[in-house]
Design a protein around this motif. Structure first.
Motif, mmCIF file in Angstrom:
data_model
loop_
_atom_site.group_PDB
_atom_site.id
_atom_site.type_symbol
_atom_site.label_atom_id
_atom_site.label_comp_id
_atom_site.label_asym_id
_atom_site.label_seq_id
_atom_site.Cartn_x
_atom_site.Cartn_y
_atom_site.Cartn_z
ATOM 1 N N UNK A 84 0.863 -1.179 0.000
ATOM 2 C CA UNK A 84 0.000 0.000 0.000
ATOM 3 C C UNK A 84 0.902 1.232 0.000
ATOM 4 N N UNK A 85 0.683 2.124 -0.979
ATOM 5 C CA UNK A 85 1.422 3.384 -1.039
ATOM 6 C C UNK A 85 0.471 4.500 -0.624
ATOM 7 N N UNK A 86 0.577 4.985 0.626
ATOM 8 C CA UNK A 86 -0.342 6.040 1.077
ATOM 9 C C UNK A 86 -0.108 7.375 0.383
ATOM 10 N N UNK A 87 0.994 7.520 -0.322
ATOM 11 C CA UNK A 87 1.281 8.774 -1.020
ATOM 12 C C UNK A 87 0.482 8.907 -2.315
ATOM 13 N N UNK A 88 0.153 7.776 -2.933
ATOM 14 C CA UNK A 88 -0.575 7.806 -4.198
ATOM 15 C C UNK A 88 -1.912 7.075 -4.135
ATOM 16 N N UNK A 89 -2.151 6.320 -3.067
ATOM 17 C CA UNK A 89 -3.383 5.545 -2.960
ATOM 18 C C UNK A 89 -3.335 4.229 -3.715
ATOM 19 N N UNK A 90 -2.163 3.874 -4.246
ATOM 20 C CA UNK A 90 -2.021 2.639 -5.008
ATOM 21 C C UNK A 90 -1.793 1.465 -4.056
ATOM 22 N N UNK A 91 -2.458 0.344 -4.329
ATOM 23 C CA UNK A 91 -2.236 -0.897 -3.586
ATOM 24 C C UNK A 91 -2.232 -2.044 -4.577
ATOM 25 N N UNK A 92 -1.408 -3.057 -4.313
ATOM 26 C CA UNK A 92 -1.304 -4.146 -5.283
ATOM 27 C C UNK A 92 -0.686 -5.391 -4.673
ATOM 28 N N UNK A 93 -0.924 -6.519 -5.354
ATOM 29 C CA UNK A 93 -0.274 -7.790 -5.056
ATOM 30 C C UNK A 93 0.808 -8.030 -6.111
ATOM 31 N N UNK A 94 1.377 -9.233 -6.075
ATOM 32 C CA UNK A 94 2.380 -9.711 -7.029
ATOM 33 C C UNK A 94 3.704 -8.971 -6.866
ATOM 34 N N UNK A 95 4.711 -9.718 -6.467
ATOM 35 C CA UNK A 95 6.015 -9.124 -6.174
ATOM 36 C C UNK A 95 6.617 -8.419 -7.388
ATOM 37 N N UNK A 96 6.497 -9.019 -8.577
ATOM 38 C CA UNK A 96 7.083 -8.390 -9.762
ATOM 39 C C UNK A 96 6.402 -7.060 -10.083
ATOM 40 N N UNK A 97 5.081 -6.997 -9.899
ATOM 41 C CA UNK A 97 4.358 -5.758 -10.152
ATOM 42 C C UNK A 97 4.733 -4.696 -9.121
ATOM 43 N N UNK A 98 4.902 -5.112 -7.883
ATOM 44 C CA UNK A 98 5.304 -4.170 -6.831
ATOM 45 C C UNK A 98 6.685 -3.609 -7.131
ATOM 46 N N UNK A 99 7.588 -4.486 -7.566
ATOM 47 C CA UNK A 99 8.950 -4.041 -7.884
ATOM 48 C C UNK A 99 8.929 -3.032 -9.021
ATOM 49 N N UNK A 100 8.169 -3.327 -10.080
ATOM 50 C CA UNK A 100 8.096 -2.403 -11.216
ATOM 51 C C UNK A 100 7.512 -1.061 -10.796
ATOM 52 N N UNK A 101 6.513 -1.105 -9.932
ATOM 53 C CA UNK A 101 5.893 0.145 -9.484
ATOM 54 C C UNK A 101 6.879 0.980 -8.677
ATOM 55 N N UNK A 102 7.559 0.372 -7.707
ATOM 56 C CA UNK A 102 8.477 1.113 -6.850
ATOM 57 C C UNK A 102 9.657 1.673 -7.641
ATOM 58 N N UNK A 103 10.176 0.874 -8.572
ATOM 59 C CA UNK A 103 11.294 1.348 -9.389
ATOM 60 C C UNK A 103 10.860 2.500 -10.296
#
Length: 234
Positions: A179-198
């Motif tokens: 959960x990213x409280x700065x943007x309101x984005x929340x997600x599963x899947x480690x690869x998707x989380x990695x792509x989002x954070x990067x």
């Protein structure tokens, strides 16, 4: 007509002296601003004290295998997330480093460290995960690689604290959950989380060792296995 006024300055704090007689006892209190009356103290070593001789750093013989065992996890990680994104070092003249900043110095030069990080989140990223999950380890490594402030919520099996909250928010018993409280984005899947954070807080490029699919997961599994193996000896 001119006049002149002369006066003698009166100190604000005067020595105070009080005397009180109670029955046959006399109590006297006196204060003074004279700092020269402060008693001097001296510190000396105890009798027969001998200063220890400096010795080079070394590992105790009975701790060698503990040090080697602790290093195995780093080898299986292949140094991923040991250094932050874009980390580099260079020697610059000492005057280029502000005096209020620490830097390793040598022969008039200082070691300057730099990195290439993206924007910093105002609020910490929230990640719901558990220790033995290899997919969760991938997310923890990218958070370290990006030098992010993260609130980790441990959600072990049958955990009564944060696991029900994660399921309530996301609707699944699946981890990791971000959960990213700065943007309101929340997600599963480690690869998707990695792509989002990067993409949001890095340079957009996923480190090679975190983008190898099954090989990355296998590496994380052996990393965790080494940790469990070391714990079994305690």
């Amino acid at each position: 007509m001119a006049g002149m006024l002369n006066f003698t300055p009166t100190p604000i704090f005067r020595p105070i002296s009080t005397r009180r007689t109670t029955n046959n006892r006399v109590l006297s209190v006196k204060s003074s601003l004279n700092t020269s009356e402060t008693p001097s103290t001296s510190i000396s070593a105890p009798p027969n004290f001998k200063a220890p001789k400096p010795k080079p750093f070394s590992v105790r013989p009975d701790k060698v295998f503990d040090i080697l065992g602790a290093s195995l996890a780093l080898l299986f990680r292949l140094t991923t997330s040991v250094l932050v994104s874009g980390y580099s070092v260079s020697f610059v003249p000492a005057k280029e480093i502000p005096s209020d900043q620490y830097a390793l110095g040598f022969a008039g030069f200082k070691l300057k460290e730099s990195s290439k990080l993206g924007p910093r989140p105002e609020k910490p990223i929230e990640i719901y995960e558990f220790e033995s999950c290899p997919f969760c380890r991938k997310v923890r490594e990218i958070a370290s690689f990006l030098d992010l402030d993260v609130l980790y919520y441990p959600c072990p099996r049958n955990g009564p604290n944060f696991r029900p909250k994660a399921v309530q928010m996301g609707g699944k018993q699946q981890f990791p959950y971000m959960v990213d409280p700065n943007t309101g984005v929340s997600m599963y899947e480690s690869d998707e989380i990695i792509k989002y954070l990067v993409g949001k807080y890095g340079d957009g490029n996923v480190p090679l060792l975190l983008s190898l699919g099954l090989l990355t997961v296998t590496r994380q599994f052996w990393n965790h296995f080494i940790v469990l193996l070391r714990r079994s000896f305690y």
